[in-house]
Design an enzyme around this catalytic site. Structure first.
Site, PDB file in Angstrom:
ATOM      1  N   THR A  30      63.623  17.725  21.234  1.00  0.00           N
ATOM      2  CA  THR A  30      62.253  17.827  20.716  1.00  0.00           C
ATOM      3  C   THR A  30      62.068  19.155  20.008  1.00  0.00           C
ATOM      4  O   THR A  30      62.324  20.209  20.587  1.00  0.00           O
ATOM      5  CB  THR A  30      61.253  17.682  21.880  1.00  0.00           C
ATOM      6  OG1 THR A  30      61.305  16.334  22.343  1.00  0.00           O
ATOM      7  CG2 THR A  30      59.832  18.005  21.449  1.00  0.00           C
ATOM      8  N   HIS A 180      64.738   5.877  25.715  1.00  0.00           N
ATOM      9  CA  HIS A 180      64.532   7.082  26.534  1.00  0.00           C
ATOM     10  C   HIS A 180      63.953   6.654  27.889  1.00  0.00           C
ATOM     11  O   HIS A 180      62.760   6.398  28.006  1.00  0.00           O
ATOM     12  CB  HIS A 180      63.583   8.034  25.825  1.00  0.00           C
ATOM     13  CG  HIS A 180      63.520   9.412  26.413  1.00  0.00           C
ATOM     14  ND1 HIS A 180      63.988   9.711  27.672  1.00  0.00           N
ATOM     15  CD2 HIS A 180      63.050  10.579  25.914  1.00  0.00           C
ATOM     16  CE1 HIS A 180      63.793  11.010  27.908  1.00  0.00           C
ATOM     17  NE2 HIS A 180      63.228  11.553  26.860  1.00  0.00           N
ATOM     18  N   ASN A 183      63.860  11.743  32.279  1.00  0.00           N
ATOM     19  CA  ASN A 183      62.984  12.919  32.224  1.00  0.00           C
ATOM     20  C   ASN A 183      61.515  12.696  32.570  1.00  0.00           C
ATOM     21  O   ASN A 183      60.632  13.396  32.080  1.00  0.00           O
ATOM     22  CB  ASN A 183      63.100  13.579  30.842  1.00  0.00           C
ATOM     23  CG  ASN A 183      64.481  14.192  30.664  1.00  0.00           C
ATOM     24  OD1 ASN A 183      65.191  14.391  31.649  1.00  0.00           O
ATOM     25  ND2 ASN A 183      64.868  14.480  29.425  1.00  0.00           N
ATOM     26  N   TYR A 185      59.389  10.360  31.828  1.00  0.00           N
ATOM     27  CA  TYR A 185      58.478   9.690  30.894  1.00  0.00           C
ATOM     28  C   TYR A 185      58.247   8.248  31.360  1.00  0.00           C
ATOM     29  O   TYR A 185      58.632   7.883  32.474  1.00  0.00           O
ATOM     30  CB  TYR A 185      59.025   9.823  29.468  1.00  0.00           C
ATOM     31  CG  TYR A 185      59.114  11.284  29.060  1.00  0.00           C
ATOM     32  CD1 TYR A 185      57.954  12.062  28.940  1.00  0.00           C
ATOM     33  CD2 TYR A 185      60.342  11.923  28.860  1.00  0.00           C
ATOM     34  CE1 TYR A 185      58.022  13.418  28.618  1.00  0.00           C
ATOM     35  CE2 TYR A 185      60.411  13.273  28.536  1.00  0.00           C
ATOM     36  CZ  TYR A 185      59.246  14.018  28.422  1.00  0.00           C
ATOM     37  OH  TYR A 185      59.322  15.353  28.120  1.00  0.00           O
ATOM     38  N   ASN A 240      59.392  16.918  34.927  1.00  0.00           N
ATOM     39  CA  ASN A 240      58.092  16.267  34.750  1.00  0.00           C
ATOM     40  C   ASN A 240      57.572  15.642  36.052  1.00  0.00           C
ATOM     41  O   ASN A 240      56.982  14.557  36.046  1.00  0.00           O
ATOM     42  CB  ASN A 240      58.135  15.216  33.624  1.00  0.00           C
ATOM     43  CG  ASN A 240      58.025  15.851  32.245  1.00  0.00           C
ATOM     44  OD1 ASN A 240      57.328  16.851  32.072  1.00  0.00           O
ATOM     45  ND2 ASN A 240      58.721  15.289  31.277  1.00  0.00           N
ATOM     46  N   GLY A 322      73.160  19.618  23.792  1.00  0.00           N
ATOM     47  CA  GLY A 322      71.792  19.830  23.332  1.00  0.00           C
ATOM     48  C   GLY A 322      71.586  21.249  22.858  1.00  0.00           C
ATOM     49  O   GLY A 322      71.638  21.541  21.667  1.00  0.00           O
TER      50      GLY A 322
HETATM   51  C1  PHB Z   1      60.547  18.725  25.836  1.00  0.00           C
HETATM   52  O1  PHB Z   1      59.858  18.711  24.806  1.00  0.00           O
HETATM   53  O2  PHB Z   1      60.616  19.714  26.544  1.00  0.00           O
HETATM   54  C2  PHB Z   1      61.280  17.522  26.209  1.00  0.00           C
HETATM   55  C3  PHB Z   1      61.104  16.352  25.493  1.00  0.00           C
HETATM   56  C4  PHB Z   1      61.805  15.224  25.845  1.00  0.00           C
HETATM   57  C5  PHB Z   1      62.673  15.291  26.922  1.00  0.00           C
HETATM   58  C6  PHB Z   1      62.861  16.440  27.620  1.00  0.00           C
HETATM   59  C7  PHB Z   1      62.160  17.561  27.266  1.00  0.00           C
HETATM   60  O3  PHB Z   1      63.345  14.210  27.293  1.00  0.00           O
END
Ligand code: PHB
Length: 372
Positions: A30, A180, A183, A185, A240, A322
């Site tokens: 991101t 996705h 994390n 979401y 998260n 990453g």
């Molecule tokens: C972030 O913006 O910090 C972020 C976004 C998506 C992810 C993990 C972190 O899967």
């Protein structure tokens, strides 16, 4: 001269419908640099990804499949015509440099804020449970709120939108899509019992909590072919404010079901997102690889030596980098040469323009000569 210890990373690999020239993947990152008005990618984003086109596969940043799926300021979408046109500039630039590219399909669920939602509405989630933490809005960080629990017909509509978004991604020139499911979401919120207390077909038993993941993945596979779909999971990550009382059986079942869908790859964040590779209270992730018949992409805190060792040992097929990809557009060359890696600048990670985005230099001819 190339570094012989990293030779395993330069074996070609067949990933679903794609032939990759090496085992080095750019992880989704991101960066919050879409056009502010339309949330469409543009030339700036095309320049950034084209600089990184030597990756075996680029997995583009998490991209919301619908307006309600957004949780951070200025992240791109893939639901409007302008966004599809914008992504065509990006995929065209990457393909022109010989690269291959997947788009990561994202719905953040409760990890959002009314400021980022259509009409200032509440973020949606499997259950009305508030996450700890702050959301990154256009006017700064704001505490997250209690989300609204999704109705059954809304869940069906989101599943259908995963299919539509996958089709849009292909129309925009992407070679693959990645679901996705990591994390913390939306999909991860359905998976885990800390965030999913539903009593209908999408909550309760492991099979019920896995249902949304499987339906969303199947919708994408039906739209673009299973050999062009991958899935990202983070079974050991508390990122998260996510947790499960018994993650081993949960993720084993999820992976078994994904394997039945014949999707091309499983992409696993090993350990804690943006943190340790081996957290306490973990379980053996090798079990997941055994249960999955497609390819396995390992991610999180790899250096080139560990990546080469794990590929050579057959533990992983590919490794996604990453953080290293932010500051090293020519990561593939640097790994091949055993050249030093540049450090990223944290201040320019999210938002802004070219600075800290397209201005990290590749090795120059002089530097190459020195390390060769
Ligand atoms: C972030 O913006 O910090 C972020 C976004 C998506 C992810 C993990 C972190 O899967």
């Amino acid at each position: 001269m190339s570094d012989p210890t990293v030779a395993p990373l330069f074996e070609p690999f067949r990933l679903g419908a794609l032939d990759l020239p090496n085992r080095i993947v750019m992880a989704p990152l991101t960066r919050s640099r879409a056009d502010h008005a339309t949330l469409a990618p543009r030339q700036l984003n095309a320049d950034y990804y084209a600089q990184r086109a030597s990756a075996g596969l680029i997995i583009a940043e998490a991209t919301q499949i619908m307006p309600e799926g957004q949780g951070y300021a200025w992240t791109p979408g893939v639901y409007s015509d302008e966004q599809i046109e914008g992504w065509k500039i990006v995929t065209g630039a990457v393909h022109a440099k010989g690269g291959r590219m997947a788009l990561q399909l994202w719905h953040v669920g409760r990890i959002s804020h009314p400021d980022l939602q259509p009409g200032g509405g509440l973020p949606v989630a499997p259950s009305a449970i508030k996450p700890e933490g702050q959301a990154f809005t256009e006017t700064g960080f704001k505490p997250m709120v209690t989300p609204r629990a999704l109705e059954l017909d809304e869940i069906k509509a989101i599943v259908a939108q995963y299919g539509k978004a996958a089709a849009n991604a292909r129309a925009a020139g992407f070679d693959m899509v990645e679901i996705h499911a990591a994390n913390g979401y939306l999909i991860d919120q359905f998976l885990r019992d800390k965030t999913n207390t539903r009593t209908d077909a999408y909550g309760g038993s492991i099979d019920n909590r896995v249902r949304f993941l499987i339906e969303a993945t199947k919708a994408a596979a039906d739209a673009v072919g299973a050999d062009r779909v991958g899935v990202r999971l983070s079974p050991l990550s508390p990122f998260n404010d996510i947790a499960d009382s018994n993650p081993g059986p949960l993720f084993q079942r999820a992976v078994e079901r994904l394997s039945e869908l014949n999707v091309a790859y499983l992409h696993v964040i090993e350990g804690e997102t943006q943190g340790a590779r081996e957290p306490e209270n973990g379980f053996d992730l090798a079990t997941l690889r055994k249960l999955f018949k497609g390819a396995y992409i390992g991610n999180n805190g790899y250096d080139p030596a560990l990546a080469a060792q794990r590929v050579a040992g057959g533990d992983v097929d590919l490794v996604a980098f990453g953080r290293a990809y932010i500051a090293n557009p020519d990561l593939v060359d640097r790994i091949r040469l055993g050249a030093p890696l540049a450090e990223l600048d944290k201040a320019t990670l999210y938002g802004g323009g070219a600075e800290g985005y397209v201005d990290y230099p590749a090795l120059n001819a002089g530097a190459e000569a020195k390390v060769a």
